[in-house]
Scaffold this motif. Structure first.
Motif, PDB file in Angstrom:
ATOM      1  N   LEU A  22      -2.350 -16.025  -1.268  1.00 11.76           N
ATOM      2  CA  LEU A  22      -2.860 -15.807  -2.617  1.00 11.76           C
ATOM      3  C   LEU A  22      -2.588 -14.372  -3.058  1.00 11.76           C
ATOM      4  O   LEU A  22      -2.526 -14.074  -4.241  1.00 11.76           O
ATOM      5  CB  LEU A  22      -4.370 -16.073  -2.665  1.00 11.76           C
ATOM      6  CG  LEU A  22      -4.806 -17.538  -2.747  1.00 11.76           C
ATOM      7  CD1 LEU A  22      -6.288 -17.664  -2.447  1.00 11.76           C
ATOM      8  CD2 LEU A  22      -4.500 -18.114  -4.115  1.00 11.76           C
ATOM      9  N   VAL A  23      -2.459 -13.457  -2.085  1.00 11.33           N
ATOM     10  CA  VAL A  23      -2.188 -12.046  -2.353  1.00 11.33           C
ATOM     11  C   VAL A  23      -0.803 -11.713  -1.819  1.00 11.33           C
ATOM     12  O   VAL A  23      -0.473 -12.044  -0.684  1.00 11.33           O
ATOM     13  CB  VAL A  23      -3.242 -11.147  -1.671  1.00 11.33           C
ATOM     14  CG1 VAL A  23      -2.906  -9.677  -1.877  1.00 11.33           C
ATOM     15  CG2 VAL A  23      -4.630 -11.452  -2.213  1.00 11.33           C
ATOM     16  N   ASP A  24       0.025 -11.072  -2.645  1.00 12.18           N
ATOM     17  CA  ASP A  24       1.384 -10.725  -2.251  1.00 12.18           C
ATOM     18  C   ASP A  24       1.338  -9.675  -1.135  1.00 12.18           C
ATOM     19  O   ASP A  24       0.889  -8.538  -1.353  1.00 12.18           O
ATOM     20  CB  ASP A  24       2.145 -10.167  -3.460  1.00 12.18           C
ATOM     21  CG  ASP A  24       3.630  -9.984  -3.176  1.00 12.18           C
ATOM     22  OD1 ASP A  24       4.017  -9.969  -1.995  1.00 12.18           O
ATOM     23  OD2 ASP A  24       4.401  -9.860  -4.152  1.00 12.18           O
ATOM     24  N   PRO A  25       1.790 -10.007   0.082  1.00 10.03           N
ATOM     25  CA  PRO A  25       1.721  -9.054   1.198  1.00 10.03           C
ATOM     26  C   PRO A  25       2.636  -7.853   1.023  1.00 10.03           C
ATOM     27  O   PRO A  25       2.519  -6.875   1.767  1.00 10.03           O
ATOM     28  CB  PRO A  25       2.140  -9.905   2.411  1.00 10.03           C
ATOM     29  CG  PRO A  25       2.970 -11.007   1.839  1.00 10.03           C
ATOM     30  CD  PRO A  25       2.389 -11.295   0.491  1.00 10.03           C
ATOM     31  N   GLU A  26       3.540  -7.908   0.061  1.00 13.42           N
ATOM     32  CA  GLU A  26       4.402  -6.758  -0.217  1.00 13.42           C
ATOM     33  C   GLU A  26       3.711  -5.735  -1.120  1.00 13.42           C
ATOM     34  O   GLU A  26       4.222  -4.632  -1.315  1.00 13.42           O
ATOM     35  CB  GLU A  26       5.708  -7.220  -0.874  1.00 13.42           C
ATOM     36  CG  GLU A  26       6.557  -8.143  -0.005  1.00 13.42           C
ATOM     37  CD  GLU A  26       7.002  -7.476   1.278  1.00 13.42           C
ATOM     38  OE1 GLU A  26       7.371  -6.291   1.233  1.00 13.42           O
ATOM     39  OE2 GLU A  26       6.963  -8.142   2.330  1.00 13.42           O
ATOM     40  N   LEU A  27       2.553  -6.109  -1.670  1.00 14.43           N
ATOM     41  CA  LEU A  27       1.832  -5.210  -2.569  1.00 14.43           C
ATOM     42  C   LEU A  27       0.555  -4.664  -1.948  1.00 14.43           C
ATOM     43  O   LEU A  27       0.100  -3.581  -2.304  1.00 14.43           O
ATOM     44  CB  LEU A  27       1.477  -5.939  -3.878  1.00 14.43           C
ATOM     45  CG  LEU A  27       2.643  -6.442  -4.736  1.00 14.43           C
ATOM     46  CD1 LEU A  27       2.120  -7.186  -5.948  1.00 14.43           C
ATOM     47  CD2 LEU A  27       3.542  -5.283  -5.164  1.00 14.43           C
ATOM     48  N   ILE A  28      -0.059  -5.422  -1.041  1.00 11.74           N
ATOM     49  CA  ILE A  28      -1.342  -5.062  -0.458  1.00 11.74           C
ATOM     50  C   ILE A  28      -1.235  -5.141   1.059  1.00 11.74           C
ATOM     51  O   ILE A  28      -0.666  -6.085   1.604  1.00 11.74           O
ATOM     52  CB  ILE A  28      -2.464  -6.015  -0.936  1.00 11.74           C
ATOM     53  CG1 ILE A  28      -2.642  -5.925  -2.453  1.00 11.74           C
ATOM     54  CG2 ILE A  28      -3.778  -5.715  -0.230  1.00 11.74           C
ATOM     55  CD1 ILE A  28      -3.236  -4.635  -2.957  1.00 11.74           C
ATOM     56  N   GLY A  29      -1.799  -4.165   1.754  1.00 10.14           N
ATOM     57  CA  GLY A  29      -1.818  -4.192   3.212  1.00 10.14           C
ATOM     58  C   GLY A  29      -1.387  -2.873   3.808  1.00 10.14           C
ATOM     59  O   GLY A  29      -0.724  -2.057   3.163  1.00 10.14           O
ATOM     60  N   GLU A  30      -1.780  -2.633   5.055  1.00  6.81           N
ATOM     61  CA  GLU A  30      -1.456  -1.383   5.733  1.00  6.81           C
ATOM     62  C   GLU A  30       0.047  -1.162   5.830  1.00  6.81           C
ATOM     63  O   GLU A  30       0.534  -0.037   5.702  1.00  6.81           O
ATOM     64  CB  GLU A  30      -2.069  -1.391   7.138  1.00  6.81           C
ATOM     65  CG  GLU A  30      -1.950  -0.080   7.888  1.00  6.81           C
ATOM     66  CD  GLU A  30      -2.993   0.951   7.484  1.00  6.81           C
ATOM     67  OE1 GLU A  30      -2.935   2.074   8.005  1.00  6.81           O
ATOM     68  OE2 GLU A  30      -3.865   0.629   6.654  1.00  6.81           O
ATOM     69  N   SER A  31       0.798  -2.239   6.058  1.00  9.20           N
ATOM     70  CA  SER A  31       2.244  -2.111   6.214  1.00  9.20           C
ATOM     71  C   SER A  31       2.933  -1.687   4.923  1.00  9.20           C
ATOM     72  O   SER A  31       4.099  -1.287   4.945  1.00  9.20           O
ATOM     73  CB  SER A  31       2.843  -3.429   6.715  1.00  9.20           C
ATOM     74  OG  SER A  31       2.566  -4.488   5.810  1.00  9.20           O
ATOM     75  N   THR A  32       2.233  -1.752   3.775  1.00  5.45           N
ATOM     76  CA  THR A  32       2.818  -1.309   2.508  1.00  5.45           C
ATOM     77  C   THR A  32       2.574   0.183   2.269  1.00  5.45           C
ATOM     78  O   THR A  32       3.112   0.742   1.321  1.00  5.45           O
ATOM     79  CB  THR A  32       2.232  -2.096   1.320  1.00  5.45           C
ATOM     80  OG1 THR A  32       0.855  -1.732   1.120  1.00  5.45           O
ATOM     81  CG2 THR A  32       2.314  -3.595   1.557  1.00  5.45           C
ATOM     82  N   LEU A  33       1.749   0.820   3.112  1.00  3.85           N
ATOM     83  CA  LEU A  33       1.387   2.219   2.916  1.00  3.85           C
ATOM     84  C   LEU A  33       2.356   3.136   3.662  1.00  3.85           C
ATOM     85  O   LEU A  33       2.727   2.875   4.807  1.00  3.85           O
ATOM     86  CB  LEU A  33      -0.041   2.472   3.396  1.00  3.85           C
ATOM     87  CG  LEU A  33      -1.127   1.611   2.740  1.00  3.85           C
ATOM     88  CD1 LEU A  33      -2.483   1.927   3.336  1.00  3.85           C
ATOM     89  CD2 LEU A  33      -1.147   1.814   1.232  1.00  3.85           C
ATOM     90  N   GLU A  34       2.720   4.210   3.013  1.00  3.24           N
ATOM     91  CA  GLU A  34       3.683   5.140   3.599  1.00  3.24           C
ATOM     92  C   GLU A  34       3.074   5.881   4.778  1.00  3.24           C
ATOM     93  O   GLU A  34       1.922   6.314   4.745  1.00  3.24           O
ATOM     94  CB  GLU A  34       4.149   6.144   2.537  1.00  3.24           C
ATOM     95  CG  GLU A  34       5.334   6.978   2.953  1.00  3.24           C
ATOM     96  CD  GLU A  34       5.867   7.840   1.823  1.00  3.24           C
ATOM     97  OE1 GLU A  34       6.931   8.458   2.014  1.00  3.24           O
ATOM     98  OE2 GLU A  34       5.231   7.891   0.759  1.00  3.24           O
ATOM     99  N   ASN A  35       3.858   6.031   5.840  1.00  4.35           N
ATOM    100  CA  ASN A  35       3.462   6.761   7.051  1.00  4.35           C
ATOM    101  C   ASN A  35       2.253   6.165   7.767  1.00  4.35           C
ATOM    102  O   ASN A  35       1.507   6.877   8.451  1.00  4.35           O
ATOM    103  CB  ASN A  35       3.191   8.242   6.731  1.00  4.35           C
ATOM    104  CG  ASN A  35       4.448   8.986   6.317  1.00  4.35           C
ATOM    105  OD1 ASN A  35       5.523   8.720   6.827  1.00  4.35           O
ATOM    106  ND2 ASN A  35       4.317   9.894   5.365  1.00  4.35           N
ATOM    107  N   ALA A  36       2.053   4.862   7.619  1.00  2.00           N
ATOM    108  CA  ALA A  36       0.974   4.207   8.362  1.00  2.00           C
ATOM    109  C   ALA A  36       1.265   4.308   9.853  1.00  2.00           C
ATOM    110  O   ALA A  36       2.414   4.183  10.281  1.00  2.00           O
ATOM    111  CB  ALA A  36       0.860   2.744   7.940  1.00  2.00           C
ATOM    112  N   LEU A  37       0.232   4.549  10.658  1.00  2.00           N
ATOM    113  CA  LEU A  37       0.422   4.630  12.101  1.00  2.00           C
ATOM    114  C   LEU A  37       0.946   3.298  12.631  1.00  2.00           C
ATOM    115  O   LEU A  37       0.586   2.238  12.118  1.00  2.00           O
ATOM    116  CB  LEU A  37      -0.890   5.002  12.798  1.00  2.00           C
ATOM    117  CG  LEU A  37      -1.438   6.403  12.507  1.00  2.00           C
ATOM    118  CD1 LEU A  37      -2.681   6.654  13.349  1.00  2.00           C
ATOM    119  CD2 LEU A  37      -0.394   7.481  12.770  1.00  2.00           C
TER     120      LEU A  37
END
Length: 683
Positions: free
Chosen positions: A535-550
């Motif tokens: 229901l939520v686009d995983p390319e827009l929301i989530g840790e993996s979409t954030l820059e320099n995520a550990l």
């Protein structure tokens, strides 16, 4: 409930990002307090952060690129020569931070401010001269310029901005605005930005530099100015009144990152994650303030307000096929009581082979505990675990054959509640490992003997299930205690602490969560045993979409007992599930919608500046969306819609008869758990 705008997903860093591209001042100088704070931030990153950080020339080069990104991510104001004139910063930012020598950074920002102010004045001059664009050519505008080379001349940048201005005017024209209204709207937009530019002070420049510095290490490490620190403390106490939404900046827009469970926005159903806010209005009617390009904290201030008052938001829906089609929603501000976030349950009745089966559903919006009552020693204090235990007892009394824990959209909360909740379903044991910056691993778990519920269990998650939710889902999966259904979770597997500086505060990533199997929840999240369409686009929301995520990694697993082996049944369960949903209108819709969204995102890298071509592209996309929606509606026996706008503006259904798509996940989750219960009944 307060409007919490800076507690997750680097929202505070993002606010500074916007602040930098929308604020200016003349020749500021760093204060002694800011110099001292810079050296303290350097020490905090070097000795206090979870990761092994070395502030050297290599780090300086990364920080310089971050500085460029927070100032001018779209390559729209600075020229290549501007970058070269300040290229010495590529190898000296580490020294500037350590020693508090910030003058050169401030000079760079002042130069950028000159470019920004000049560009806004140029735009206003263009508008005042009259907008007379030709919309019959073959021009296209590139939507994202992050990867573009820096332009070498003002003439080249003028050409970029002419196309941008032309696109802005065309978008308003396609929204049925008159030429006079278009001119007034655009002038107001850029004049407002210019006014805010001229109000910026040295504190903003320091915030920008700190945003670049901290975002090089991870998206949750952030510098908070004294003003932001006060706001953060209030927000964490949930004492502000607003709409209950978590916001972050994305380019020139403010985007909804998630909704607070039980808050006004959540209850109204008119706002969704990844929606972009373009204007804010007060009351039932009247003027709307354009917030495109406005800094995040200013947008938050506009949206906040007294309980019972109405705020209007002009939004571009996350699933909008064209940014020209915004819609206005109304939300009545309110506070959120504990009761609004409390766990609740229901029973879903399923028919199989002429008989009825009952599955219990327990919705857990957040992991909460009434700390004041707990610390006061009150015996009957409220908490997630205590409330869920009551619901389990009720469902057991009703004779359910299995229980589904609904953790969709649950962004986490109290870690102690995640531990104790898992304890309701296991007989003592570890629940999560926490590794600190020194490499020490602490083991948390349930110490109470016995379990409250031993029957068939499933956990329903989605992309917005984060932190404590991921710990619960991961533990249930590792123990083999039940099934995990839905979507891959958010991937927030880090722990932050808030440390005081002489000037402001720093929120520092200090530790990382690991499952008892040894796998981190960071970045990857928890993968479901059986996946549902998103229901939520995983390319827009989530840790993996954030820059320099550990990154994701592992530690050693701990000893724990397995309660079952759901894996052995997954092929059978998947076959039954796919057979069911192939005939289910809502699941078919979700699968095709996810595919269409991905297709449109990949295709739409540019946008036409030809009026007729733009309309054809927009109408073609909307026809696809409308056909998809009407296929679903016909299968459900609902009246088809005539226009895609009707589908966007339709209020979300809340009855089973209307069968909204998120309700379909509950029903299918119950069906899968019943399959599992029947398969394991003889084990």
């Amino acid at each position: 409930m307060s409007l919490i705008a800076a507690t997750r997903c680097c929202a505070l860093v993002a606010s500074l990002l916007v602040a930098l591209s929308t604020s200016a001042f003349a020749g500021p100088s760093p204060t002694d307090a800011q110099r001292q704070a810079a050296t303290e931030v350097a020490e905090s990153l070097r000795y206090g952060h979870y990761a092994d950080i070395t502030l050297d020339d290599a780090w300086s080069r990364r920080a310089f690129e971050q500085l460029l990104d927070v100032m001018d991510s779209q390559r729209a104001y600075l020229l290549k020569d501007d970058i070269e004139d300040f290229s010495d910063l590529r190898t000296t930012l580490d020294d500037a931070l350590y020693e508090g020598e910030l003058e050169r950074v401030y000079e760079f920002y002042s130069h950028y401010q000159d470019r920004l102010e000049s560009r806004l004045e140029w735009l206003i001059d263009q508008i005042d001269a009259g907008l007379a664009f030709d919309y019959t050519g073959n021009e296209r505008l590139m939507l994202e310029r992050e990867e573009m080379a820096w332009e070498r001349s003002q003439k080249a940048l003028d050409a970029v901005w002419e196309r941008r201005l032309k696109n802005a005017a065309l978008s308003l024209e396609l929204s049925d605005q008159t030429p006079e209204a278009i001119q007034e709207t655009l002038r107001e937009r850029y004049a407002g930005q210019l006014s805010r530019v001229r109000q910026t002070n040295a504190e903003d420049v320091f915030g920008l530099f700190m945003a670049a510095v901290t975002s090089t290490v991870d998206p949750h490490t952030e510098y908070l100015s004294p003003r932001q620190g006060e706001s953060f403390d209030i927000q964490m106490k949930l004492s502000l009144e607003g709409i209950g939404a978590l916001l972050q900046s994305e380019g020139e827009y403010v985007k909804v990152s998630s909704l607070v469970a039980g808050g006004p926005a959540d209850k109204s159903g008119v706002l969704q994650p990844a929606d972009r806010i373009v204007a804010v209005g007060q009351g039932e009617e009247g003027e709307m303030t354009n917030v495109v390009g406005m800094r995040l904290d200013e947008v938050v201030d506009l949206i906040r307000g007294p309980k019972g008052s109405t705020v209007r938001l002009d939004i571009i829906p996350a699933k909008a096929v064209d940014v020209t089609r915004s819609r206005t929603v109304k939300i009545v501000r309110d506070t959120v009581e504990l009761e609004d976030q409390a766990a609740s349950s229901e029973i879903v009745t399923l028919e199989r082979d002429g008989g009825e089966h009952r599955i219990g559903i327990i919705e857990i919006p957040t992991f909460y505990v009434d700390f004041d009552a707990w610390q006061a020693g009150e015996e009957d204090y409220r908490s997630t675990t205590r409330d869920v235990a009551k619901e389990i007892e009720r469902l057991k009394g009703e004779g359910v054959e299995g229980i589904v824990l609904d953790l969709r959209n649950d962004g986490g909360g109290a870690l102690q509640e995640a531990n104790s909740l898992i304890g309701l379903f296991i007989d003592r044991g570890p629940t999560v490992q926490v590794r600190d910056a020194e490499g020490r691993i602490s083991l948390y778990g349930d110490t109470d003997s016995g379990s409250l519920y031993e029957g068939p269990l499933a956990v329903l998650v989605n992309r917005l299930s984060a932190s404590a939710s991921e710990i619960v889902a991961g533990a249930i999966q590792d123990y083999g205690r039940g099934l995990v259904l839905g979507n891959r979770t958010f991937g927030k597997g880090t722990v932050q602490t808030l440390n005081e500086l002489n000037h402001g505060q720093i929120k520092l990533t200090r530790a990382k969560f690991y499952r008892i199997s040894g796998e981190s929840t960071q970045h990857r999240g928890v993968y479901p045993d059986l996946e549902f369409p998103n229901l939520v686009d995983p390319e827009l929301i989530g840790e993996s979409t954030l820059e320099n995520a550990l990154p994701w990694d592992t530690v050693r697993s701990v000893q724990y007992r397995r309660y079952g082996n759901p894996d052995r049944y997954l092929d059978t369960l998947r076959g039954k599930h796919e057979e069911r949903v192939s005939e289910d209108a809502n699941f078919t819709y979700l699968k095709r919608q996810a595919s269409l969204t991905k297709q449109l995102r990949e295709q739409q890298t540019t946008i036409s500046l030809n009026r007729e071509q733009r309309k054809r592209e927009m109408e073609a996309q909307e026809r696809e969306q409308l056909a998809l929606e009407n296929r679903r509606r016909r299968a459900l026996g609902l009246e088809p819609l005539d226009d895609w706008i009707d589908a966007r503006e339709e209020e979300p259904g809340d009855s089973e008869e209307e069968a909204p798509v998120d309700r379909a996940q509950i029903i299918e989750g119950a069906q899968i758990l019943l399959d599992y219960a029947l398969l394991t009944r003889n084990d």
